[in-house]
Design an enzyme around this catalytic site. Structure first.
Site, PDB file in Angstrom:
ATOM      1  N   ASP A 168       0.880  -1.176   0.000  1.00  0.00           N
ATOM      2  CA  ASP A 168       0.000   0.000   0.000  1.00  0.00           C
ATOM      3  C   ASP A 168       0.913   1.220   0.000  1.00  0.00           C
ATOM      4  OD1 ASP A 168      -2.302   1.652   0.252  1.00  0.00           O
ATOM      5  OD2 ASP A 168      -2.029   1.760   2.423  1.00  0.00           O
ATOM      6  N   SER A 169       0.316   2.385  -0.183  1.00  0.00           N
ATOM      7  CA  SER A 169       1.104   3.612  -0.146  1.00  0.00           C
ATOM      8  C   SER A 169       1.536   3.951   1.291  1.00  0.00           C
ATOM      9  CB  SER A 169       0.273   4.759  -0.709  1.00  0.00           C
ATOM     10  OG  SER A 169      -0.962   4.824  -0.040  1.00  0.00           O
ATOM     11  N   TYR A 189      -0.840   8.341  -2.899  1.00  0.00           N
ATOM     12  CA  TYR A 189      -1.049   7.949  -4.294  1.00  0.00           C
ATOM     13  C   TYR A 189      -2.323   8.610  -4.844  1.00  0.00           C
ATOM     14  CZ  TYR A 189       2.256   3.953  -4.086  1.00  0.00           C
ATOM     15  OH  TYR A 189       3.354   3.150  -3.998  1.00  0.00           O
ATOM     16  N   GLY A 190      -3.230   8.901  -3.925  1.00  0.00           N
ATOM     17  CA  GLY A 190      -4.591   9.280  -4.319  1.00  0.00           C
ATOM     18  C   GLY A 190      -4.717  10.597  -5.060  1.00  0.00           C
ATOM     19  N   CYS A 213      -4.213  -1.401  -1.870  1.00  0.00           N
ATOM     20  CA  CYS A 213      -4.388   0.041  -2.054  1.00  0.00           C
ATOM     21  C   CYS A 213      -5.447   0.197  -3.136  1.00  0.00           C
ATOM     22  CB  CYS A 213      -3.067   0.647  -2.501  1.00  0.00           C
ATOM     23  SG  CYS A 213      -3.195   2.381  -2.978  1.00  0.00           S
ATOM     24  N   ASN A 214      -6.516   0.874  -2.780  1.00  0.00           N
ATOM     25  CA  ASN A 214      -7.605   1.026  -3.760  1.00  0.00           C
ATOM     26  C   ASN A 214      -7.151   1.821  -4.976  1.00  0.00           C
ATOM     27  OD1 ASN A 214     -10.549   0.286  -2.515  1.00  0.00           O
ATOM     28  ND2 ASN A 214      -9.035   0.704  -0.952  1.00  0.00           N
ATOM     29  N   GLU A 252      -2.894   8.926   8.859  1.00  0.00           N
ATOM     30  CA  GLU A 252      -1.439   8.801   8.976  1.00  0.00           C
ATOM     31  C   GLU A 252      -0.933   9.568  10.212  1.00  0.00           C
ATOM     32  OE1 GLU A 252       0.898   7.151   6.870  1.00  0.00           O
ATOM     33  OE2 GLU A 252      -0.707   6.216   5.729  1.00  0.00           O
ATOM     34  N   CYS A 288     -10.968   3.060   0.322  1.00  0.00           N
ATOM     35  CA  CYS A 288      -9.562   3.403   0.552  1.00  0.00           C
ATOM     36  C   CYS A 288      -9.142   2.601   1.771  1.00  0.00           C
ATOM     37  CB  CYS A 288      -9.436   4.899   0.831  1.00  0.00           C
ATOM     38  SG  CYS A 288      -7.784   5.383   1.378  1.00  0.00           S
ATOM     39  N   THR A 289      -7.980   1.962   1.703  1.00  0.00           N
ATOM     40  CA  THR A 289      -7.603   1.053   2.795  1.00  0.00           C
ATOM     41  C   THR A 289      -7.303   1.783   4.102  1.00  0.00           C
ATOM     42  OG1 THR A 289      -5.440   1.023   1.732  1.00  0.00           O
ATOM     43  CG2 THR A 289      -6.794  -0.940   1.504  1.00  0.00           C
ATOM     44  N   HIS A 290      -7.179   3.103   4.048  1.00  0.00           N
ATOM     45  CA  HIS A 290      -7.013   3.860   5.297  1.00  0.00           C
ATOM     46  C   HIS A 290      -8.340   4.023   6.046  1.00  0.00           C
ATOM     47  CE1 HIS A 290      -3.151   4.860   3.570  1.00  0.00           C
ATOM     48  NE2 HIS A 290      -2.823   5.586   4.612  1.00  0.00           N
TER      49      HIS A 290
HETATM   50  N1  DGL Z   1      -4.357   3.551   0.765  1.00  0.00           N
HETATM   51  C1  DGL Z   1      -4.674   4.294  -0.425  1.00  0.00           C
HETATM   52  C2  DGL Z   1      -5.922   3.727  -1.082  1.00  0.00           C
HETATM   53  O1  DGL Z   1      -6.453   2.717  -0.640  1.00  0.00           O
HETATM   54  C3  DGL Z   1      -4.901   5.748  -0.188  1.00  0.00           C
HETATM   55  C4  DGL Z   1      -3.773   6.541   0.347  1.00  0.00           C
HETATM   56  C5  DGL Z   1      -3.095   7.349  -0.703  1.00  0.00           C
HETATM   57  O2  DGL Z   1      -3.658   8.320  -1.219  1.00  0.00           O
HETATM   58  O3  DGL Z   1      -1.974   6.982  -1.002  1.00  0.00           O
HETATM   59  O4  DGL Z   1      -6.385   4.282  -2.047  1.00  0.00           O
END
Ligand code: DGL
Length: 261
Positions: free
Chosen positions: A9-10, A41-42, A72-73, A149, A181-183
């Site tokens: 994941d990011s 990443y988003g 990571c979505n 985060e 989103c995995t967060h």
């Molecule tokens: N964990 C990322 C996701 O599931 C989002 C975090 C990011 O923007 O990197 O999309």
């Protein structure tokens, strides 16, 4: 790590998927990569996220993993459909999340995700393929990732932000909310409070773990070694380590800093 499942994941969010994998497949080793140096990443372009995804997978395969989970979505939405780089079984998080939401929804689904995931239209496409009559409202929630985060999972500021983001979805009468989103699973107490008890929150982590378990069994790739878990990050990881211990409920979690180029 021979025989391990590689997960990336990011940042720290993909550990919600690792926790589900550890519960469902306690005998499996997991090598996790949190690409904290390049987070988020988003807000990045599809080409940039594809480049990051390729390098992360090269890192994991270079360490000998037997399968890859893109936890990571954003990377699942933007990079997985065009990924033709290796032979290993690879799973993303969009399909299992959409399957679960399509199963439970009474007709109106909200999707919250990063800007890039929302722009990709990956969830509405996956949901409509399963149930064409569904009404779907999507909303990008870019402030959620930095709040997670930062460790402010259950905080009044986060709740205020959630109220603003969710208002149009709740006005539209959603009955199901996909945490795209995995967060976001880390925000469940806040999100459920804001959305109210009649909205079902869908976190794809358990569904991903089921898909991986079935995929490994189909390919006869189940573990033959004692389970070992390793966490790697691409940037310094004090906050990462604190949140990782919380998510994995494992105070002994250590971190390795790695360069992914
Ligand atoms: N964990 C990322 C996701 O599931 C989002 C975090 C990011 O923007 O990197 O999309």
């Amino acid at each position: 790590m021979i025989d391990a499942i590689g997960v990336f994941d990011s940042g720290v969010g993909g550990l919600t998927v690792v926790a589900a994998l550890r519960r469902r497949l306690p005998e499996e080793s997991i090598l996790y990569l949190g690409d904290t140096a390049r987070l988020p990443y988003g807000s990045k372009s599809p080409d940039t996220v594809k480049g990051y995804t390729r390098r992360n997978i090269e890192f994991l395969t270079g360490r000998g993993v037997k399968a890859v989970v893109i936890a990571c979505n954003t990377a699942s939405a933007l990079a997985l459909p065009s990924l033709e780089m290796h032979e290993l079984p690879t799973w993303g998080v969009i399909e299992p999340g959409a399957l679960k939401a399509a199963r439970v929804s009474r007709g109106r689904v909200g999707v919250i995700a990063t800007e890039a995931t929302v722009r990709s239209d990956a969830y509405p496409r996956a949901l409509r393929a399963l149930r064409p009559e569904l009404e779907i409202v999507s909303r990008a929630c870019p402030l959620f990732v930095p709040l997670v985060e930062e460790g402010w999972h259950d905080d009044s500021i986060t709740e205020e932000v959630a109220r603003r983001y969710l208002a149009p979805l709740l006005e539209a009468g959603i009955d199901t909310l996909v945490l795209g989103c995995t967060h976001y699973p880390l925000l469940v107490p806040v999100l459920q409070r804001v959305a109210g008890p009649d909205v079902t929150l869908v976190d794809s982590a358990e569904a991903v773990a089921e898909m991986v378990a079935a995929g490994l069994a189909d390919r006869h790739l189940e573990s033959t070694h004692p389970a070992v878990h390793e966490l790697c990050v691409t940037d310094s990881g004090e906050t990462f380590q604190r949140i990782a211990r919380q998510i994995l409920q494992d105070p002994g979690v250590g971190l390795e800093w790695v360069e992914v180029v």
